[in-house]
Enzyme design. Sequence first.
Site, PDB file in Angstrom:
ATOM      1  N   CYS A 155       0.872  -1.175   0.000  1.00  0.00           N
ATOM      2  CA  CYS A 155       0.000   0.000   0.000  1.00  0.00           C
ATOM      3  C   CYS A 155       0.906   1.221   0.000  1.00  0.00           C
ATOM      4  CB  CYS A 155      -0.921  -0.010   1.216  1.00  0.00           C
ATOM      5  SG  CYS A 155      -1.945   1.468   1.355  1.00  0.00           S
ATOM      6  N   CYS A 201      -5.203   6.215  -3.097  1.00  0.00           N
ATOM      7  CA  CYS A 201      -4.504   4.926  -3.207  1.00  0.00           C
ATOM      8  C   CYS A 201      -3.123   5.229  -3.767  1.00  0.00           C
ATOM      9  CB  CYS A 201      -5.269   3.963  -4.107  1.00  0.00           C
ATOM     10  SG  CYS A 201      -4.390   2.415  -4.457  1.00  0.00           S
TER      11      CYS A 201
END
Length: 314
Positions: A92, A252
Amino acid sequence: MTAVATSTLHVTKGHGTQNDFVLLDDRQGVVDLTAHLVRELADRRGGLGGDGVIRVIGTEHLPEGAAVLAEEPGARWFMDYRNGDGSVAEMCGNGVRVFAAYLERLGLWDSVAELAVGTRAGVKRVRRVAVPEGIGDDVWYAVDMGRWFLPGGEAAVANGVDAEVLVAGVDVARPGLSVDVGNPHVVLALQDEDELTAADLTRAPVVTPVPAHGTNVELVVPLGEDRDPDGTVVGLVRMRVHERGVGETRSCGTGACAAALAVRSWAGAGAPDVWLVEVPGGTVRVTVLPGGNVELAGPAVLVATADVDLSALR
């Protein structure tokens, strides 16, 4: 290592451009971090709330850690990242910056030096960087996200597409380009910002061919180019994202990289190597590095600490 039963879990809440996480310090790997516990911690009504859960754990305490330590013996800490639905994720991009800020607060990293972080997508290297002019005053971190590639190969580069994506609220299916940044993405361009706003990401976009392990989907609108004060040409992109295992998120990090890389590929020869990607939660910077790597830079903020009563979770 044997899990230890506990009635209270001390956690920290943090975010990177409003992609938010519950963080826990489990250096010795004694917490039984089940999918159920992750879902309850990430629940925005019954738990603390977050797009995912990030655990600090000694790299040697995870099976995946052996490969990490073989690559970089100095990667003492592993970012054990779980999506909000409890599933395990490779990486991530926003989370690794928040992870670095958390290690800094815990006294496990002196930010004068570069930090090597273990992840399921290999070792990621993090450093503190200056905040770009005119973009807030939060502390920024830059992460070498490693190698990226287009799974569709030369044909995808030539055609600009290798998938088709149907998004609720968008009138017809649109062509998309697959990008791998340590985890899978499909990027599609929309006509304008009105179409970007109209897209309904409460439902997962339908990607054809169906990815074997799911995929994140980025909807982008290219906004042209600008110049930094030092004269560097910078590409501009606005993006929304539906994350695998989470749904729409405010940001994101790997998705921002994928978005910039896809638009850069579509633009062809002479396209910028530096991109500012605007997401609902803020702005990040993506830089294409020599040798096939990509760097992501942006803010990381720790906003609260809490003691969670585990018996109160469903």
